[in-house]
Design an enzyme around this catalytic site. Structure first.
Site, PDB file in Angstrom:
ATOM      1  N   ARG A  97      40.026  -0.599  15.800  1.00 30.73           N
ATOM      2  CA  ARG A  97      39.281  -0.535  14.539  1.00 30.73           C
ATOM      3  C   ARG A  97      39.993   0.492  13.654  1.00 30.73           C
ATOM      4  O   ARG A  97      39.527   1.616  13.484  1.00 30.73           O
ATOM      5  CB  ARG A  97      37.823  -0.152  14.778  1.00 30.73           C
ATOM      6  CG  ARG A  97      37.063  -1.172  15.596  1.00 30.73           C
ATOM      7  CD  ARG A  97      35.576  -1.053  15.441  1.00 30.73           C
ATOM      8  NE  ARG A  97      35.033   0.193  15.947  1.00 30.73           N
ATOM      9  CZ  ARG A  97      33.726   0.487  15.952  1.00 30.73           C
ATOM     10  NH1 ARG A  97      32.861  -0.370  15.458  1.00 30.73           N
ATOM     11  NH2 ARG A  97      33.289   1.628  16.442  1.00 30.73           N
ATOM     12  N   ASN A 123      41.652  -0.188  29.544  1.00 26.74           N
ATOM     13  CA  ASN A 123      40.495  -0.065  28.668  1.00 26.74           C
ATOM     14  C   ASN A 123      39.293   0.368  29.499  1.00 26.74           C
ATOM     15  O   ASN A 123      38.707  -0.434  30.237  1.00 26.74           O
ATOM     16  CB  ASN A 123      40.219  -1.400  27.977  1.00 26.74           C
ATOM     17  CG  ASN A 123      38.987  -1.335  27.084  1.00 26.74           C
ATOM     18  OD1 ASN A 123      38.559  -0.260  26.687  1.00 26.74           O
ATOM     19  ND2 ASN A 123      38.423  -2.485  26.772  1.00 26.74           N
ATOM     20  N   ARG A 182      37.133   8.553  27.910  1.00 25.10           N
ATOM     21  CA  ARG A 182      36.561   9.520  26.979  1.00 25.10           C
ATOM     22  C   ARG A 182      36.486  10.909  27.593  1.00 25.10           C
ATOM     23  O   ARG A 182      36.607  11.927  26.894  1.00 25.10           O
ATOM     24  CB  ARG A 182      35.166   9.063  26.559  1.00 25.10           C
ATOM     25  CG  ARG A 182      34.453  10.009  25.611  1.00 25.10           C
ATOM     26  CD  ARG A 182      32.963   9.706  25.558  1.00 25.10           C
ATOM     27  NE  ARG A 182      32.688   8.380  25.048  1.00 25.10           N
ATOM     28  CZ  ARG A 182      32.567   8.077  23.771  1.00 25.10           C
ATOM     29  NH1 ARG A 182      32.715   9.024  22.856  1.00 25.10           N
ATOM     30  NH2 ARG A 182      32.303   6.845  23.392  1.00 25.10           N
ATOM     31  N   ASP A 234      32.314   9.227  18.495  1.00 26.49           N
ATOM     32  CA  ASP A 234      32.744   7.848  18.336  1.00 26.49           C
ATOM     33  C   ASP A 234      33.513   7.685  17.032  1.00 26.49           C
ATOM     34  O   ASP A 234      33.367   8.487  16.096  1.00 26.49           O
ATOM     35  CB  ASP A 234      31.544   6.905  18.344  1.00 26.49           C
ATOM     36  CG  ASP A 234      30.919   6.779  19.727  1.00 26.49           C
ATOM     37  OD1 ASP A 234      31.607   7.121  20.705  1.00 26.49           O
ATOM     38  OD2 ASP A 234      29.750   6.357  19.820  1.00 26.49           O
ATOM     39  N   ASP A 235      34.310   6.617  16.978  1.00 24.66           N
ATOM     40  CA  ASP A 235      35.095   6.419  15.762  1.00 24.66           C
ATOM     41  C   ASP A 235      34.248   5.974  14.579  1.00 24.66           C
ATOM     42  O   ASP A 235      34.722   6.011  13.439  1.00 24.66           O
ATOM     43  CB  ASP A 235      36.212   5.402  16.019  1.00 24.66           C
ATOM     44  CG  ASP A 235      35.688   4.053  16.494  1.00 24.66           C
ATOM     45  OD1 ASP A 235      34.460   3.931  16.663  1.00 24.66           O
ATOM     46  OD2 ASP A 235      36.494   3.126  16.709  1.00 24.66           O
ATOM     47  N   GLU A 254      28.742   5.388  30.142  1.00 23.30           N
ATOM     48  CA  GLU A 254      29.479   6.622  30.422  1.00 23.30           C
ATOM     49  C   GLU A 254      28.729   7.852  29.902  1.00 23.30           C
ATOM     50  O   GLU A 254      28.812   8.935  30.488  1.00 23.30           O
ATOM     51  CB  GLU A 254      30.886   6.544  29.816  1.00 23.30           C
ATOM     52  CG  GLU A 254      31.010   6.936  28.364  1.00 23.30           C
ATOM     53  CD  GLU A 254      30.446   5.887  27.407  1.00 23.30           C
ATOM     54  OE1 GLU A 254      30.427   6.143  26.195  1.00 23.30           O
ATOM     55  OE2 GLU A 254      30.031   4.808  27.874  1.00 23.30           O
ATOM     56  N   ASP A 255      27.969   7.700  28.825  1.00 22.53           N
ATOM     57  CA  ASP A 255      27.196   8.831  28.301  1.00 22.53           C
ATOM     58  C   ASP A 255      26.036   9.171  29.234  1.00 22.53           C
ATOM     59  O   ASP A 255      25.721  10.349  29.439  1.00 22.53           O
ATOM     60  CB  ASP A 255      26.689   8.515  26.894  1.00 22.53           C
ATOM     61  CG  ASP A 255      26.059   7.130  26.801  1.00 22.53           C
ATOM     62  OD1 ASP A 255      26.019   6.411  27.820  1.00 22.53           O
ATOM     63  OD2 ASP A 255      25.592   6.763  25.712  1.00 22.53           O
TER      64      ASP A 255
END
Length: 919
Positions: free
Chosen positions: A672, A723, A728, A744-745, A832-833
């Site tokens: 992105r 991926n 992170r 986050d992006d 993952e969070d």
């Protein structure tokens, strides 16, 4: 003549009429011509005269043909517009002339100011040069003073003894061996890194007798250990594996002794050698007892009192899971605290007792007579009496239904198969472990196996016999995970077990689970623990924990980053300095050479919480070293940062006990580019920013023509192997600060929000501090946990898409947290969070901290994220329930605490903003 005659005749003859007519006609034509001539000639002359002379008369009223006044002439209709245009142009010309004169005046003034500024700049340059000289002189003087007041310290010279080095002074007997008289410290300098040489057992005859599983597991562990070296000349410790051996092909003791003494680096007495005898079964025999091992250390699960040398030999745990990882789904949860049976015991003593059914002697009879030589009779009677009383559910069996396992004399043999024993322990709150009746047997493989199985399924061990030497007893405080009770107190055991509170039971069970996972569960843990015990005894610091090498993706920078109005709208609020100097890394951990000597028990066993990770423990299975990442701020070493007096204003100083600190932004992205560039531009001008690490999670590289923004700090684009959302939290070596802002992006945060979060994190460095909060809930109908993102005043998680955390947790997440959790994250590409929140709450027993009232952080207009998918929440429900099974309990804690700053953006007078408050 004829004509004249004719005229006369005609005129006279005809009475003169025609002639007169003709004459009169000629006269009229002549007069008319004359008149016209006069009019055409003299009238213009007369008109010209009057126009030029008559209007010169003094009397203006007598002017007839002269020109009229301008205003009278403008009264003419067709000329009025032209007159107005002329007047307007005249006025504009006058205004422009005035402006020109005014600008010329201002230019002259500015020129004077420029000259004055040039002079001021020259003066400032001279002052700056003088200040630099003063600073340089001051630094030089400071260095001279430091050199005078501090001794010069350099690393010691590395000692490399020869292969045939002189032997140490012999002790009176091998039984008296300790480190000071049986260990050669000259081979282990502080800066050596603790090199370990491992013999290849296949090169010696006894290698063929080793258990294949233990041998294979040991070799696999050796290949991946950071301390193992192939250079035997520089080794500090030499290791040889001699067991577990298979019974049919076991060599004779004399043969094994000769083979050990023939090792190439044995050096007559075996100093600095470690003989490892691992046991996979409870019936492992102590065949080393009859072998002369000289000054070599021994690590095994069975020791006699005459054989064991405290502080020199090592009691190790059995190697049950030789080539397999433990299955967390089969491990029972840690709650409920109390289980079906208060305690249980199954075992059979092969050696007959005097009378296992005789009545218990009374207290008075025991006082009057001698204490029994073997307390096992009394233990059997007392436990049967407790079972028969039916005050609590208790299961004790002193006879095996099937043939018991072989055991040493006076040792209680295990009954049944391992799976059957585990099923019983899963139903038991406590697990009784009766030590051998012969007190000369300080530890046996059977007792170690009972301890291993009890810790594995969460049954709290109750060891009857205080003389026992439990595994790694000189570095582990077993009283935090087990009860060690003298056998004479057998009559008080029931009362003692019932008096322990639920909170203490849960704490002991968690600590036991930690010990099992960290030091017992796998062959790698067992081998690393043995090395850590020796290394800590000789006070050598651990090797630094490895960092994830960052493979940087080349990219072009140079695009000037714009200023987002939403990011820069801070009014007159000073958020902090934008760094103009090179990035400032967090201080390195400076206690590598003193931690092992000073803080063994405090760090390994006395830290708050069940896991002893704060302060950091140097024990290898927890983390391979007391590495550099634990620096100034985590409470590990104090750094004075106070200003004294009433303190500094909120906007004037960063606050806290670390006067200078920065943070690193770690941003995960996947194809992105436009969203990423916008997010990077929003970081332009952010105070205290060290660098930005962009984790490029896509196999497809960024576009070659992509121009990255210049935000004033380095942007490092890291390429990942696959991926994975776990990327992170990798501890990238490019991260030089303790503070990490995971973002986050597509996250959209203002600068003042980020700075406030950073300030709050500095006050609670062991917590996750972030913006969007979430919570877990118990689904009563389905008897499972649910993930909830609805707005609530109560929370138990903070999403790491916009949160600060310590780099310490990146190491734990990537290298210490169970691999099953990371595999779950890769399977669902989710959670993952949640995994990071579980980890931090599991270690600290504290909830995260939410700052500000923000509940979402997505940027407006960004592409839809994966979290909007319907399956997203179903996967997160599954993740929470799986993580609970892995940890054995729900580590997340609820909180209604939220941090907002009263004065952070409130406009108050300068003399009023002395502090800020948390509400």
């Amino acid at each position: 003549m004829s004509g004249y005659t004719m005229l006369r005749n005609g005129g006279v003859g005809n009475g003169g009429q025609p002639w007169v007519l003709r004459w009169s006609s000629r006269i009229r034509l002549t007069w008319l011509s004359f008149t016209l001539f006069v009019i055409l000639v003299f009238f213009p002359l007369i008109a010209h005269y009057y126009l030029t002379t008559i209007d010169d008369a003094d009397d203006a009223g007598k002017r007839i043909f002269g020109p009229r006044a301008g205003n009278e002439l403008c009264e003419v209709k067709h000329v009025q517009d032209l007159c107005r245009i002329r007047e307007s142009v005249s006025e504009e010309l006058l205004q422009l002339e005035a402006k020109r004169q005014e600008l010329n005046s201002e230019i002259a003034k500015l020129n004077l100011k420029i000259e004055a500024c040039k002079k001021s700049i020259e003066n400032a340059k001279q002052d700056l040069l003088q200040l630099k000289n003063v600073i340089s002189q001051t630094e030089h003087s400071y260095k001279e003073l430091m050199a005078q007041n501090q001794p010069k310290l350099s690393l010691p010279i590395r000692l490399l003894p020869d292969k045939d080095d002189a032997t140490l002074p012999l002790p009176k007997s091998n039984r008296n061996c300790r480190l000071h008289n049986c260990f050669d410290y000259s081979r282990c300098p502080l800066t050596s890194g603790f090199p370990v040489y491992v013999y290849n057992s296949d090169d010696y005859p006894f290698g063929s007798s080793l258990d294949p599983l233990i041998k294979q597991a040991f070799e696999a562990t050796v290949r991946t250990n950071v301390y193992v070296t192939e250079n035997a000349n520089i080794a500090c410790v030499y290791i040889i594996l001699v067991g577990e051996m298979q019974e049919p092909v076991m060599p004779k003791p004399t043969e094994l002794e000769q083979q050990l003494h023939s090792l190439p680096y044995w050096r007559t007495d075996g100093h600095n050698h470690l003989i490892i005898n691992l046991s996979r079964k409870s019936e492992t025999q102590n065949f080393i007892y009859n072998i002369s091992t000289g000054r070599a250390m021994i690590a095994q699960s069975t020791f006699y009192d005459a054989q064991y040398r405290p502080g020199f030999d090592i009691v190790v745990s059995p190697l049950v899971h030789a080539m397999s990882e433990p299955n967390f789904l089969e491990i029972p949860p840690q709650v409920p605290v109390k289980r079906k049976y208060l305690f249980s015991f199954q075992g059979e003593k092969i050696e007959s007792l005097r009378s296992s059914l005789q009545e218990v002697r009374s207290f008075e009879e025991e006082i009057e007579g001698n204490a029994p030589a073997d307390y096992d009779d009394r233990i059997i009677a007392t436990l049967k009496a407790v079972q028969d009383s039916k005050l609590d559910f208790v299961l004790v069996e002193f006879t095996c239904k099937n043939q018991p396992k072989a055991s040493l004399p006076t040792e209680w043999a295990l009954c049944g198969e391992r799976d059957d024993r585990l099923e019983l322990l899963k139903l038991s709150t406590f697990a009784l472990i009766i030590t051998p009746g012969d007190t000369r047997l300080v530890i046996s493989a059977g007792c170690a196996m009972r301890l291993f199985e009890a810790l594995e399924v969460g049954a709290i061990p109750v060891v009857l016999g205080e003389q026992v030497q439990l595994p790694y007893n000189d570095v582990i405080r077993w009283n935090e995970a087990a009860l060690i009770i003298p056998k004479p107190r057998i009559t008080e055991v029931h009362f003692l077990l019932r008096s322990i509170s639920d909170n203490d039971l849960l704490a002991m069970r968690r600590q036991g689970r930690f010990l099992w996972e960290t030091y017992f569960s796998t062959s790698d843990n067992v081998f690393s623990t043995v090395l850590a015990v020796i290394r800590t005894r000789i006070q050598i610091p651990a090797a630094p924990i490895r960092e994830e090498p960052a493979v940087e993706i080349p990219h072009r920078s140079g695009k000037a980053a714009g200023t987002d109005p939403n990011m820069a709208d801070n009014g007159d609020l000073d958020l902090g300095p934008v760094e103009t100097e090179p990035p400032y890394a967090s201080p390195k951990y400076l206690r590598n050479f003193t931690l092992t000597a000073m803080d063994i028990y405090r760090n390994w066993n006395s830290a708050p919480g069940p896991f002893h990770l704060f302060p950091y423990t140097p024990f290898d299975p927890v983390l391979p070293s007391e590495a550099k990442f634990l620096g100034s701020g985590t409470g590990f070493r104090p750094i004075g940062g106070g200003a004294g007096g009433s303190g500094k204003e909120f906007q004037a100083a960063l606050g806290g006990n670390v006067p200078r600190e920065q943070f690193t932004v770690v941003m995960l992205t996947y194809e992105r580019e436009e969203v990423l560039m916008n997010s990077l531009e929003r970081l332009n001008g952010l105070p205290y920013l060290n660098k930005v690490v962009v984790v490029w999670n896509s196999p497809k590289l960024p576009s070659e023509d992509l121009l990255w923004p210049d935000i004033g700090v380095p942007i490092v684009v890291v390429r990942t192997e696959k991926n994975s959302l776990n990327n992170r939290f990798l501890p990238w070596d490019e991260i030089d600060t303790e503070a990490i802002l995971s973002i986050d992006d597509d996250a959209h945060l203002r600068h003042d929000e980020i700075m406030f979060g950073f300030r709050v994190w500095r006050e609670a460095r062991d917590r996750i501090v972030g913006f969007p909060g979430r919570y877990h809930a118990w689904d009563l109908p389905h008897q499972s946990w649910l993930y909830n993102s609805n707005y609530s005043c109560e929370l138990s998680m903070v999403l790491t898409g916009a949160a600060f955390f310590h780099k310490y947790y990146a190491y734990l997440y990537s290298y210490v947290m169970p691999q099953a959790i990371r595999d779950m994250v890769d399977e669902y590409i989710n959670c993952e969070d949640i995994a990071m929140n579980f980890l931090v709450s599991h270690l600290t027993r504290k909830p995260p901290i939410k700052v500000t009232s923000r509940w979402t952080f997505r940027c407006p207009g960004c592409p839809q994220a994966l979290s909007h998918d319907d399956s997203h929440f179903h996967e997160r429900h599954k993740c929470i329930n799986f993580f609970v099974k892995v940890y054995g309990y729900m580590p997340l804690l609820y909180t209604q605490f939220r941090v907002d700053s009263v004065l952070f953006k409130t406009r108050l007078p300068h003399d009023k903003t002395k502090c800020f408050k948390f509400i």
